[in-house]
Write an enzyme that holds these catalytic residues in place. Structure first.
Site, short mmCIF file in Angstrom:
data_model
loop_
_atom_site.label_atom_id
_atom_site.label_comp_id
_atom_site.label_asym_id
_atom_site.label_seq_id
_atom_site.Cartn_x
_atom_site.Cartn_y
_atom_site.Cartn_z
CE LYS A 290 -2.43 2.89 3.34
NZ LYS A 290 -2.02 4.33 2.18
CD GLU B 11 10.83 12.35 11.07
OE1 GLU B 11 8.94 11.80 11.11
OE2 GLU B 11 11.54 11.60 10.28
CB CYS C 197 13.37 9.08 7.70
SG CYS C 197 14.29 7.56 5.85
CD GLU D 265 13.32 -0.03 8.12
OE1 GLU D 265 14.12 1.41 8.71
OE2 GLU D 265 14.52 -0.65 7.61
P1 NAD Z 1 2.84 8.33 7.94
O1 NAD Z 1 2.62 7.24 8.95
O2 NAD Z 1 1.56 8.93 8.03
O3 NAD Z 1 2.32 7.32 6.51
C1 NAD Z 1 3.03 5.77 5.78
C2 NAD Z 1 1.87 4.91 5.38
O4 NAD Z 1 1.10 4.48 6.59
C3 NAD Z 1 1.08 5.39 4.50
O5 NAD Z 1 1.10 4.73 3.08
C4 NAD Z 1 -0.34 5.79 5.31
O6 NAD Z 1 -1.19 5.65 3.99
C5 NAD Z 1 -0.12 5.07 6.48
N1 NAD Z 1 -1.07 4.61 7.60
C6 NAD Z 1 -1.32 5.91 7.88
N2 NAD Z 1 -2.72 5.79 8.74
C7 NAD Z 1 -2.61 4.59 9.24
C8 NAD Z 1 -3.10 3.19 9.87
N3 NAD Z 1 -3.41 4.05 11.50
N4 NAD Z 1 -3.20 2.39 9.56
C9 NAD Z 1 -2.19 1.03 8.33
N5 NAD Z 1 -1.11 2.68 7.68
C10 NAD Z 1 -1.41 3.15 8.00
O7 NAD Z 1 4.38 8.82 7.57
P2 NAD Z 1 3.79 9.56 5.99
O8 NAD Z 1 4.11 11.09 6.64
O9 NAD Z 1 3.75 8.91 4.62
O10 NAD Z 1 5.38 9.59 5.40
C11 NAD Z 1 6.50 10.29 6.54
C12 NAD Z 1 7.69 10.14 7.54
O11 NAD Z 1 8.02 8.62 7.15
C13 NAD Z 1 8.31 10.65 8.77
O12 NAD Z 1 7.97 10.28 9.96
C14 NAD Z 1 9.50 9.43 8.09
O13 NAD Z 1 10.81 9.44 8.38
C15 NAD Z 1 9.23 8.49 8.07
N6 NAD Z 1 9.64 7.54 6.65
C16 NAD Z 1 11.02 6.22 7.25
C17 NAD Z 1 11.85 5.81 6.94
C18 NAD Z 1 13.13 5.37 7.31
O14 NAD Z 1 13.32 4.31 6.41
N7 NAD Z 1 12.80 5.20 8.88
C19 NAD Z 1 11.69 6.38 5.54
C20 NAD Z 1 10.99 6.85 4.99
C21 NAD Z 1 10.33 7.68 5.68
#
Ligand code: NAD
Length: 504
Positions: free
Chosen positions: A184, A392, A293, A259
């Site tokens: 997803k 963050e 990230c 992650e």
């Molecule tokens: P997010 O956590 O808002 O969303 C990530 C994904 O989770 C999206 O696909 C979203 O639709 C889904 N999601 C949201 N709520 C959910 C739920 N209740 N149940 C299941 N899935 C759900 O993050 P974002 O805003 O899309 O991305 C930014 C974040 O991602 C930052 O915190 C960043 O640090 C992190 N990130 C981490 C890495 C890593 O390798 N550690 C890499 C890239 C991004």
């Protein structure tokens, strides 16, 4: 480069990709992919609902016996072809990635797409190197060996910051190890994940091995995580959502790989090459408009270099050119959305009460006013326990703090809940060595900040999560090991049966 890639027509069949075919979602809710550089909707689609997730999981389950039963060489051959197909489509992939994310084409064409092709080629090779312990006689009467087996159907959830690369990091180790997958993507950025899955089909990877459900987190995401036929959840995203995902996954005792967020420190010791550190901090904090990230977010600079470092970064920040992601002279694109831009601006505005905004701290006007742009922002004078240092931000914001002793610099670097990445800048081998030992992060760079490699693991310590993407280490997440034990004696009454039969 074909700048007329027709998004609406290319994805006219819908934003779900299930069993090798595109189709619309059935949730009843529409969502638009918006070009954040202009605010224009470029593609509107129906989000996936629970029924679409069920169909995708059923397709992955149906494909599992064939794919997991293929030889490593067969999987490897298909994945080599997959990397070739991606390379052939590099221009289209880069264009669409820039369109849906607003990232400069310079970044998507020079980094995201080649990185994805390389990752695919790496896992094509790695598919033939799944290793285990040697078989042996660990008791006098038995021979044991370990089978390394796929976990089953993997359900993955990805963020919007590097959609194509995140799709690759999730899909490739999973399928190289013989699993099938339902991914997803973030609802803001499904397009390159769909192209990635189509390329897998074009390369001859069987239908159902790679499926995409483009849906909302709460609806499609939670349904995927809770699905009884999904054996493993691999999630990349924020720490807050990661905790929610973990709660749902544990109800069905799923294997879990998280992650999560980061707040990477950038520690400059007083013997560092100042110019290199300044350039490293500017590039390391602004890459992908800071929506990375591992981006450098907190620079700790030893007192003798502090003033010159702040002045150097401010000077380079002032020369950064914001603009159209497709203009080759653009250094910095917009943030992913106006919502994200306003979130970043609100954190910076709150910091004005306790810190100094040296440069930036505002959205540009004029031609860029319609996009989600924000100027590179440098902040000083913040306390270690303040929001700007601890939370963050995920935007083009760098906070700089001074330190005196090496002990203090390293302690401050470790003083957030996160532990994804960190860097130390020094020409002293003992200082460098100490930093690599003491920094609590899944990756520590010396005299650089950001580069990643297909061969090397990426993953967090502390609240940044657990498990590894990329490299052969990722197979620890996507495989399970089985102990197989043979009796070598053919004796009916084994010695250990005494525990039941006693002296009879
Ligand atoms: P997010 O956590 O808002 O969303 C990530 C994904 O989770 C999206 O696909 C979203 O639709 C889904 N999601 C949201 N709520 C959910 C739920 N209740 N149940 C299941 N899935 C759900 O993050 P974002 O805003 O899309 O991305 C930014 C974040 O991602 C930052 O915190 C960043 O640090 C992190 N990130 C981490 C890495 C890593 O390798 N550690 C890499 C890239 C991004």
């Amino acid at each position: 480069m074909d700048h007329r890639f027709d998004v609406k027509n290319r994805f006219a069949d819908g934003a779900q990709y299930i069993a090798g075919a595109s189709r619309p979602g059935t949730s009843g809710h529409q969502h638009s992919v918006v070009d954040p550089a202009t605010g224009d909707a470029v593609y509107t689609y129906e989000l996936a609902g629970a029924a679409d997730v069920d169909a995708a999981v059923a397709a992955a389950k149906a494909a599992l016996p064939g794919w997991s039963g293929a030889t490593p060489a067969e999987r490897s051959t298909a994945m080599h072809r997959f990397s070739e197909v991606l390379a052939e489509q590099a221009d289209d992939l880069a264009f669409v990635e820039s369109l849906q994310c607003g990232k400069p084409l310079r970044l998507s064409a020079g980094f995201d797409v080649p990185g994805t092709v390389d990752n695919t080629a790496f896992f094509a090779g790695a598919a033939r190197h799944l290793e285990g312990k040697a078989a042996g006689e660990y008791s006098a009467d038995h021979t044991s060996y370990v089978r390394r087996e796929p976990v089953g159907v993997v359900g993955s959830i990805a963020p919007w910051n590097y959609p194509l690369q995140m799709a690759a990091w999730k899909v490739l180790p999973a399928i190289a190890a013989g699993n099938t997958i339902v991914l997803k993507p973030a609802e803001l950025t499904p397009l390159t994940s769909l192209m990635f899955a189509r390329a897998a089909t074009e390369a001859g990877i069987p239908d159902g091995v790679v499926n995409i459900v483009s849906g909302a987190g709460k609806e499609a995401g939670e349904h995927l995580v809770g699905h009884p036929d999904v054996a493993m959840t691999s999630f990349t995203g924020s720490t807050g959502v990661g905790k929610r995902v973990a709660e749902i996954a544990i109800r069905t005792v799923k294997r879990l790989h998280l992650e999560l967020g980061g707040k990477a420190p950038f520690v400059v010791f007083d013997d560092a090459d100042l110019e290199a550190a300044v350039h490293g901090a500017v590039a390391g904090s602004l890459i992908n408009t800071g929506q990375d990230c591992t981006a450098a977010t907190r620079a700790y600079v030893q007192r003798p270099l502090y003033d010159a470092f702040v002045a150097g970064v401010a000077d380079l920040f002032a020369g950064i050119r914001l603009g159209d992601p497709f203009d080759p002279s653009t250094d910095l694109g917009p943030l992913i959305s106006h919502l994200q831009r306003d979130r970043v601006a609100a954190i910076v505005d709150r910091s004005r009460a306790y810190a100094t905004v040296v440069t930036g701290g505002e959205a540009p006007g004029d031609k860029l006013a319609a996009g989600a742009f924000y100027r590179p922002t440098l902040i000083t004078g913040a306390a270690q326990d303040s929001e700007i240092v601890q939370s963050e931000i995920f935007g083009p914001v760098l906070v700089v703090l001074p330190f005196d002793s090496d002990d203090e610099g390293l302690a401050l670097a470790n003083d957030t809940p996160y532990g994804l990445a960190a860097s130390a800048w020094t020409r002293d081998v003992f200082r460098a060595s100490r930093a690599t030992r003491e920094m609590k992060a899944g990756c520590v760079w010396i005299n650089d900040h950001i580069p990643i490699l297909s061969e090397m693991p990426h993953g967090g310590y502390k609240a940044s999560g657990f498990g590894k993407d990329m490299s052969a280490y990722s197979f620890e997440e996507y495989t399970q090991v089985k102990h197989v034990m043979y009796d070598n004696t053919a004796i009916v009454r084994k010695d250990w049966h005494r525990t039941i039969f006693g002296d009879r």
